[in-house]
Design an enzyme around this catalytic site. Structure first.
Site, PDB file in Angstrom:
ATOM      1  N   LEU A  96       0.839  -1.206   0.000  1.00 31.89           N
ATOM      2  CA  LEU A  96       0.000   0.000   0.000  1.00 31.89           C
ATOM      3  C   LEU A  96       0.873   1.253   0.000  1.00 31.89           C
ATOM      4  O   LEU A  96       2.049   1.184   0.347  1.00 31.89           O
ATOM      5  CB  LEU A  96      -0.894  -0.034   1.240  1.00 31.89           C
ATOM      6  CG  LEU A  96      -1.784  -1.292   1.280  1.00 31.89           C
ATOM      7  CD1 LEU A  96      -2.175  -1.652   2.691  1.00 31.89           C
ATOM      8  CD2 LEU A  96      -3.001  -1.089   0.398  1.00 31.89           C
ATOM      9  N   PRO A  97       0.290   2.405  -0.368  1.00 29.07           N
ATOM     10  CA  PRO A  97       1.130   3.604  -0.510  1.00 29.07           C
ATOM     11  C   PRO A  97       1.831   4.041   0.780  1.00 29.07           C
ATOM     12  O   PRO A  97       3.046   4.215   0.790  1.00 29.07           O
ATOM     13  CB  PRO A  97       0.137   4.670  -0.997  1.00 29.07           C
ATOM     14  CG  PRO A  97      -0.981   3.897  -1.633  1.00 29.07           C
ATOM     15  CD  PRO A  97      -1.083   2.610  -0.854  1.00 29.07           C
ATOM     16  N   ASN A 101      -2.842   4.283   4.893  1.00 28.20           N
ATOM     17  CA  ASN A 101      -3.492   3.194   4.150  1.00 28.20           C
ATOM     18  C   ASN A 101      -3.285   1.862   4.878  1.00 28.20           C
ATOM     19  O   ASN A 101      -4.193   1.031   4.940  1.00 28.20           O
ATOM     20  CB  ASN A 101      -2.925   3.067   2.729  1.00 28.20           C
ATOM     21  CG  ASN A 101      -2.916   4.373   1.999  1.00 28.20           C
ATOM     22  OD1 ASN A 101      -1.875   4.979   1.842  1.00 28.20           O
ATOM     23  ND2 ASN A 101      -4.074   4.852   1.572  1.00 28.20           N
ATOM     24  N   LYS A 202      15.002   0.141   4.977  1.00 25.78           N
ATOM     25  CA  LYS A 202      14.455   0.718   3.734  1.00 25.78           C
ATOM     26  C   LYS A 202      14.552   2.253   3.743  1.00 25.78           C
ATOM     27  O   LYS A 202      14.930   2.893   2.752  1.00 25.78           O
ATOM     28  CB  LYS A 202      12.995   0.257   3.600  1.00 25.78           C
ATOM     29  CG  LYS A 202      12.196   0.958   2.534  1.00 25.78           C
ATOM     30  CD  LYS A 202      12.643   0.588   1.146  1.00 25.78           C
ATOM     31  CE  LYS A 202      11.896   1.404   0.108  1.00 25.78           C
ATOM     32  NZ  LYS A 202      12.472   1.254  -1.210  1.00 25.78           N
ATOM     33  N   LYS A 277       7.529  11.127   0.527  1.00 25.16           N
ATOM     34  CA  LYS A 277       6.990  10.417   1.705  1.00 25.16           C
ATOM     35  C   LYS A 277       8.105   9.693   2.466  1.00 25.16           C
ATOM     36  O   LYS A 277       8.216   9.794   3.681  1.00 25.16           O
ATOM     37  CB  LYS A 277       5.937   9.413   1.238  1.00 25.16           C
ATOM     38  CG  LYS A 277       5.415   8.521   2.341  1.00 25.16           C
ATOM     39  CD  LYS A 277       4.928   7.160   1.880  1.00 25.16           C
ATOM     40  CE  LYS A 277       5.930   6.358   1.149  1.00 25.16           C
ATOM     41  NZ  LYS A 277       5.680   4.940   1.030  1.00 25.16           N
TER      42      LYS A 277
HETATM   43  P1  NAD Z   1       0.603   2.476  -5.937  1.00 25.82           P
HETATM   44  O1  NAD Z   1      -0.031   3.729  -5.474  1.00 25.82           O
HETATM   45  O2  NAD Z   1       0.865   2.251  -7.387  1.00 25.82           O
HETATM   46  O3  NAD Z   1      -0.246   1.209  -5.414  1.00 25.82           O
HETATM   47  C1  NAD Z   1      -0.896   1.143  -4.177  1.00 25.82           C
HETATM   48  C2  NAD Z   1      -2.210   0.406  -4.344  1.00 25.82           C
HETATM   49  O4  NAD Z   1      -2.848   0.319  -3.063  1.00 25.82           O
HETATM   50  C3  NAD Z   1      -3.197   1.140  -5.278  1.00 25.82           C
HETATM   51  O5  NAD Z   1      -3.665   0.248  -6.282  1.00 25.82           O
HETATM   52  C4  NAD Z   1      -4.330   1.576  -4.348  1.00 25.82           C
HETATM   53  O6  NAD Z   1      -5.594   1.580  -4.977  1.00 25.82           O
HETATM   54  C5  NAD Z   1      -4.230   0.513  -3.255  1.00 25.82           C
HETATM   55  N1  NAD Z   1      -4.862   0.919  -2.003  1.00 25.82           N
HETATM   56  C6  NAD Z   1      -4.721   2.098  -1.340  1.00 25.82           C
HETATM   57  N2  NAD Z   1      -5.483   2.093  -0.226  1.00 25.82           N
HETATM   58  C7  NAD Z   1      -6.102   0.882  -0.182  1.00 25.82           C
HETATM   59  C8  NAD Z   1      -7.027   0.291   0.706  1.00 25.82           C
HETATM   60  N3  NAD Z   1      -7.453   0.947   1.793  1.00 25.82           N
HETATM   61  N4  NAD Z   1      -7.473  -0.951   0.447  1.00 25.82           N
HETATM   62  C9  NAD Z   1      -7.052  -1.629  -0.667  1.00 25.82           C
HETATM   63  N5  NAD Z   1      -6.192  -1.109  -1.559  1.00 25.82           N
HETATM   64  C10 NAD Z   1      -5.712   0.133  -1.314  1.00 25.82           C
HETATM   65  O7  NAD Z   1       1.983   2.368  -5.111  1.00 25.82           O
HETATM   66  P2  NAD Z   1       3.245   1.459  -5.482  1.00 25.82           P
HETATM   67  O8  NAD Z   1       4.163   2.179  -6.402  1.00 25.82           O
HETATM   68  O9  NAD Z   1       2.771   0.095  -5.824  1.00 25.82           O
HETATM   69  O10 NAD Z   1       3.990   1.451  -4.063  1.00 25.82           O
HETATM   70  C11 NAD Z   1       3.515   0.685  -2.978  1.00 25.82           C
HETATM   71  C12 NAD Z   1       4.524   0.790  -1.834  1.00 25.82           C
HETATM   72  O11 NAD Z   1       5.792   0.290  -2.267  1.00 25.82           O
HETATM   73  C13 NAD Z   1       4.740   2.233  -1.352  1.00 25.82           C
HETATM   74  O12 NAD Z   1       4.843   2.228   0.040  1.00 25.82           O
HETATM   75  C14 NAD Z   1       6.069   2.605  -1.996  1.00 25.82           C
HETATM   76  O13 NAD Z   1       6.769   3.574  -1.232  1.00 25.82           O
HETATM   77  C15 NAD Z   1       6.795   1.275  -2.028  1.00 25.82           C
HETATM   78  N6  NAD Z   1       7.792   1.155  -3.093  1.00 25.82           N
HETATM   79  C16 NAD Z   1       7.507   1.559  -4.371  1.00 25.82           C
HETATM   80  C17 NAD Z   1       8.477   1.433  -5.347  1.00 25.82           C
HETATM   81  C18 NAD Z   1       8.204   1.883  -6.769  1.00 25.82           C
HETATM   82  O14 NAD Z   1       9.149   1.930  -7.565  1.00 25.82           O
HETATM   83  N7  NAD Z   1       6.971   2.199  -7.137  1.00 25.82           N
HETATM   84  C19 NAD Z   1       9.732   0.883  -5.046  1.00 25.82           C
HETATM   85  C20 NAD Z   1       9.986   0.441  -3.745  1.00 25.82           C
HETATM   86  C21 NAD Z   1       8.999   0.585  -2.785  1.00 25.82           C
END
Ligand code: NAD
Length: 329
Positions: A96-97, A101, A202, A277
């Site tokens: 999740l973000p 969340n 992390k 964040k």
């Molecule tokens: P994203 O926003 O693409 O995906 C998050 C998903 O969670 C979305 O589909 C959203 O609809 C869902 N969501 C939010 N609230 C929800 C709820 N209450 N119930 C169900 N679903 C819910 O984010 P992401 O890029 O996939 O990143 C996710 C995590 O991974 C973050 O914490 C980010 O910091 C970390 N991260 C991301 C990356 C990257 O390159 N994108 C790399 C390393 C770590």
């Protein structure tokens, strides 16, 4: 067998917490039973697909219906809420973000903990505040479940190819059970210590990444202003002591490398909002531990300014473009 051994080791070590050994054995012996997955965004979607590729039936949920479409077509069962998922699966991964969340998905009115089964293993791979991971672990433990934090490094590419690095915090006796699932999605699964320590690792990595990216962007920009060809400058940096991941694998200057966000108008990749964040999390933990992080603080301010100036959904390497605009180019 391994699960039984694990269960008995847990007893032998007077495993005081969470789950009794019999519950643990039942859960992990059901090796290829369904796994819950909540949060099918940029990272979660390919991660869930990799679990399916390894033969795990996936039961998933996301607040945004469009993000469930692809997984449903691949045969995953899509349910309305995290509580529904917890009803059916005793191993759940969340991606999740941010902290609010995660709090909502675990402890909200339709959260996992409303219907979690005793003995369940809950693995959160989101990047969040380590204090929130600890709170979730305490709440899960009260209901006889185990919560572990397992944030990732690697981005969407590594998520798709199953090459993520997982930094795992939580009870050591549960690490192997978590690793069984995480190795389907990652090349490295590293145990860091008690719950929250995965997040600590992390946050430290991302603070360094942010500082390194800004440093690379301003260095490249200066070189260009001094008349150097950006490709040549990158080549020299990458054979010299200035080399870093941002210079040799994820160069922020358009035209220097193929297949990176800078080659695609900074689309995809790791969003500036998410980097801001993570730097905010680093600031909070630095304040709590009275640790000086002057460059981390500055990087936080720069990424926050970018969010306010239209870069929020661009990849964080767009700091190069931001610096160019700042100087009127
Ligand atoms: P994203 O926003 O693409 O995906 C998050 C998903 O969670 C979305 O589909 C959203 O609809 C869902 N969501 C939010 N609230 C929800 C709820 N209450 N119930 C169900 N679903 C819910 O984010 P992401 O890029 O996939 O990143 C996710 C995590 O991974 C973050 O914490 C980010 O910091 C970390 N991260 C991301 C990356 C990257 O390159 N994108 C790399 C390393 C770590």
């Amino acid at each position: 067998m391994a699960a039984l051994l694990r269960g008995s080791r847990c007893l032998a070590e007077k495993c005081h917490n969470h789950v009794n050994a019999a519950q643990v054995s039942v859960r992990s012996m059901a090796s290829k039973t369904q796994v819950g997955f909540i949060g099918l965004g940029n990272m979660g979607n390919p991660m869930a697909k990799n679990l399916m590729k390894h033969g795990y039936p996936v039961i998933a949920s996301d607040v945004f219906p469009e993000s469930c479409k692809e997984l449903r077509e691949l045969g995953a069962q899509i349910l309305d809420s995290p509580a529904d998922v917890a009803d059916k699966a005793d191993r759940i991964v969340t991606m999740l973000p941010s902290s609010p969340n995660v709090i909502d998905v675990y402890t909200g009115p339709n959260g996992i903990l409303k219907r979690v089964k005793k003995g369940s293993l809950l693995i959160d791979s989101s990047t969040i505040d380590p204090a929130v991971s600890k709170e979730m672990a305490v709440a899960a433990e009260k209901l006889g479940a185990v919560f572990m934090d397992a944030p990732v490094s690697g981005g969407v590419g590594a998520s798709t190819s199953g090459k993520l690095t997982f930094m795992v915090g939580g009870p050591e006796e549960e690490f192997n059970a978590a690793k069984e699932l995480l190795s389907c999605m990652g090349a490295n699964v590293v145990y860091c210590g008690q719950v929250g320590t995965g997040q600590a690792a992390k946050i430290c990595n991302n603070m360094l990444l942010a500082i390194g990216m800004i440093g690379t962007a301003e260095t490249m920009n200066l070189g260009i202003r001094l008349g150097l060809d950006p490709k040549l400058l990158a080549k020299i940096l990458n054979m010299s002591s200035g080399r870093c991941w941002s210079s040799d694998t994820y160069n922020p200057v358009p035209g220097v490398m193929e297949g990176v966000p800078s080659a695609n108008n900074y689309q995809g990749g790791f969003g500036t909002t998410l980097m801001a964040k993570d730097l905010g999390l680093a600031q909070n933990t630095a304040t709590n531990t009275k640790t000086p992080v002057p460059l981390g603080s500055l990087a936080h301010q720069i990424y926050r300014m970018m969010c306010a100036r239209g870069y929020a959904s661009k990849d964080f390497s767009s700091v190069f473009q931001f610096l160019r605009e700042e100087e009127g180019q």
